[in-house]
Motif scaffolding. Structure first.
Motif, PDB file in Angstrom:
ATOM      1  N   GLU A   1       6.547   2.728  -2.408  1.00  0.00           N
ATOM      2  CA  GLU A   1       5.771   3.181  -3.562  1.00  0.00           C
ATOM      3  C   GLU A   1       4.309   2.776  -3.425  1.00  0.00           C
ATOM      4  O   GLU A   1       3.400   3.555  -3.714  1.00  0.00           O
ATOM      5  CB  GLU A   1       6.362   2.620  -4.858  1.00  0.00           C
ATOM      6  CG  GLU A   1       5.594   2.982  -6.111  1.00  0.00           C
ATOM      7  CD  GLU A   1       5.557   4.472  -6.401  1.00  0.00           C
ATOM      8  OE1 GLU A   1       4.643   4.909  -7.132  1.00  0.00           O
ATOM      9  OE2 GLU A   1       6.433   5.217  -5.909  1.00  0.00           O
ATOM     10  N   HIS A   2       4.077   1.566  -2.964  1.00  0.00           N
ATOM     11  CA  HIS A   2       2.704   1.090  -2.748  1.00  0.00           C
ATOM     12  C   HIS A   2       1.983   1.976  -1.731  1.00  0.00           C
ATOM     13  O   HIS A   2       0.837   2.377  -1.950  1.00  0.00           O
ATOM     14  CB  HIS A   2       2.737  -0.363  -2.273  1.00  0.00           C
ATOM     15  CG  HIS A   2       1.387  -0.928  -1.979  1.00  0.00           C
ATOM     16  ND1 HIS A   2       0.472  -1.211  -2.958  1.00  0.00           N
ATOM     17  CD2 HIS A   2       0.788  -1.250  -0.810  1.00  0.00           C
ATOM     18  CE1 HIS A   2      -0.626  -1.677  -2.407  1.00  0.00           C
ATOM     19  NE2 HIS A   2      -0.456  -1.713  -1.105  1.00  0.00           N
ATOM     20  N   GLU A   3       2.656   2.301  -0.639  1.00  0.00           N
ATOM     21  CA  GLU A   3       2.056   3.161   0.381  1.00  0.00           C
ATOM     22  C   GLU A   3       1.760   4.550  -0.174  1.00  0.00           C
ATOM     23  O   GLU A   3       0.718   5.136   0.114  1.00  0.00           O
ATOM     24  CB  GLU A   3       2.971   3.255   1.598  1.00  0.00           C
ATOM     25  CG  GLU A   3       3.007   1.968   2.395  1.00  0.00           C
ATOM     26  CD  GLU A   3       3.981   2.019   3.555  1.00  0.00           C
ATOM     27  OE1 GLU A   3       4.413   3.128   3.940  1.00  0.00           O
ATOM     28  OE2 GLU A   3       4.309   0.944   4.080  1.00  0.00           O
ATOM     29  N   ARG A   4       2.675   5.097  -0.998  1.00  0.00           N
ATOM     30  CA  ARG A   4       2.435   6.407  -1.615  1.00  0.00           C
ATOM     31  C   ARG A   4       1.206   6.373  -2.508  1.00  0.00           C
ATOM     32  O   ARG A   4       0.368   7.275  -2.469  1.00  0.00           O
ATOM     33  CB  ARG A   4       3.658   6.845  -2.429  1.00  0.00           C
ATOM     34  CG  ARG A   4       4.790   7.432  -1.604  1.00  0.00           C
ATOM     35  CD  ARG A   4       5.837   8.126  -2.474  1.00  0.00           C
ATOM     36  NE  ARG A   4       6.563   7.196  -3.329  1.00  0.00           N
ATOM     37  CZ  ARG A   4       7.636   6.497  -2.952  1.00  0.00           C
ATOM     38  NH1 ARG A   4       8.112   6.628  -1.741  1.00  0.00           N
ATOM     39  NH2 ARG A   4       8.233   5.679  -3.797  1.00  0.00           N
ATOM     40  N   ARG A   5       1.075   5.314  -3.289  1.00  0.00           N
ATOM     41  CA  ARG A   5      -0.071   5.207  -4.198  1.00  0.00           C
ATOM     42  C   ARG A   5      -1.380   5.041  -3.429  1.00  0.00           C
ATOM     43  O   ARG A   5      -2.401   5.619  -3.804  1.00  0.00           O
ATOM     44  CB  ARG A   5       0.127   4.045  -5.166  1.00  0.00           C
ATOM     45  CG  ARG A   5       1.207   4.322  -6.187  1.00  0.00           C
ATOM     46  CD  ARG A   5       1.384   3.190  -7.149  1.00  0.00           C
ATOM     47  NE  ARG A   5       2.491   3.448  -8.047  1.00  0.00           N
ATOM     48  CZ  ARG A   5       2.591   2.930  -9.255  1.00  0.00           C
ATOM     49  NH1 ARG A   5       1.662   2.127  -9.710  1.00  0.00           N
ATOM     50  NH2 ARG A   5       3.633   3.202 -10.006  1.00  0.00           N
ATOM     51  N   GLN A   6      -1.348   4.263  -2.368  1.00  0.00           N
ATOM     52  CA  GLN A   6      -2.560   4.101  -1.551  1.00  0.00           C
ATOM     53  C   GLN A   6      -2.969   5.436  -0.932  1.00  0.00           C
ATOM     54  O   GLN A   6      -4.146   5.779  -0.906  1.00  0.00           O
ATOM     55  CB  GLN A   6      -2.336   3.074  -0.445  1.00  0.00           C
ATOM     56  CG  GLN A   6      -2.471   1.651  -0.911  1.00  0.00           C
ATOM     57  CD  GLN A   6      -2.415   0.681   0.252  1.00  0.00           C
ATOM     58  OE1 GLN A   6      -1.614   0.845   1.165  1.00  0.00           O
ATOM     59  NE2 GLN A   6      -3.250  -0.336   0.215  1.00  0.00           N
ATOM     60  N   ALA A   7      -2.002   6.179  -0.416  1.00  0.00           N
ATOM     61  CA  ALA A   7      -2.297   7.477   0.186  1.00  0.00           C
ATOM     62  C   ALA A   7      -2.874   8.429  -0.853  1.00  0.00           C
ATOM     63  O   ALA A   7      -3.826   9.160  -0.570  1.00  0.00           O
ATOM     64  CB  ALA A   7      -1.033   8.062   0.811  1.00  0.00           C
ATOM     65  N   ALA A   8      -2.317   8.416  -2.061  1.00  0.00           N
ATOM     66  CA  ALA A   8      -2.821   9.287  -3.129  1.00  0.00           C
ATOM     67  C   ALA A   8      -4.259   8.909  -3.488  1.00  0.00           C
ATOM     68  O   ALA A   8      -5.102   9.787  -3.678  1.00  0.00           O
ATOM     69  CB  ALA A   8      -1.914   9.198  -4.356  1.00  0.00           C
ATOM     70  N   ARG A   9      -4.565   7.603  -3.556  1.00  0.00           N
ATOM     71  CA  ARG A   9      -5.933   7.167  -3.856  1.00  0.00           C
ATOM     72  C   ARG A   9      -6.897   7.614  -2.764  1.00  0.00           C
ATOM     73  O   ARG A   9      -8.012   8.043  -3.054  1.00  0.00           O
ATOM     74  CB  ARG A   9      -5.978   5.652  -3.986  1.00  0.00           C
ATOM     75  CG  ARG A   9      -5.823   5.197  -5.400  1.00  0.00           C
ATOM     76  CD  ARG A   9      -6.076   3.715  -5.557  1.00  0.00           C
ATOM     77  NE  ARG A   9      -4.840   3.198  -6.119  1.00  0.00           N
ATOM     78  CZ  ARG A   9      -4.142   2.200  -5.642  1.00  0.00           C
ATOM     79  NH1 ARG A   9      -4.550   1.533  -4.612  1.00  0.00           N
ATOM     80  NH2 ARG A   9      -3.027   1.815  -6.193  1.00  0.00           N
TER      81      ARG A   9
END
Length: 92
Positions: free
Chosen positions: A76-84
């Motif tokens: 989830e953290h990686e998904r959020r970083q990619a989205a940012r």
């Protein structure tokens, strides 16, 4: 924050490595951070020991469940970083 100067003895080879790693932050900041990390780890180990005394050791099933949860959090953290990063790229 108040500070106090102390004298410690550190193996020379370790000091050389630390000085290289700590170049930008400075040796004092590096050592203070390391000591805080060690203190926090010691406190966590005390908590683990107390919890094990109160509730018994962690089972393999509990450990596996916890590791799965951590993997989910990491994903989830990686998904959020990619989205940012995508949003930042679109804004540029």
């Amino acid at each position: 924050m108040a500070t106090k100067k102390v004298t410690v003895t550190i193996p020379e080879d370790l000091l050389d490595e630390i000085r290289t790693d700590a170049a930008e932050r400075g040796l004092s900041a590096y050592v203070a951070e390391a000591l805080r990390f060690k203190r926090d780890r010691d406190r966590l180990l005390e908590l683990v020991e107390w919890l094990q005394e109160e509730h018994g050791p962690v089972t393999e099933g509990e450990r596996a469940t916890a590791l799965e949860g951590l993997e989910d959090l990491d994903a989830e953290h990686e998904r959020r970083q990619a989205a940012r990063k995508r949003k930042a790229g679109e804004a540029a």
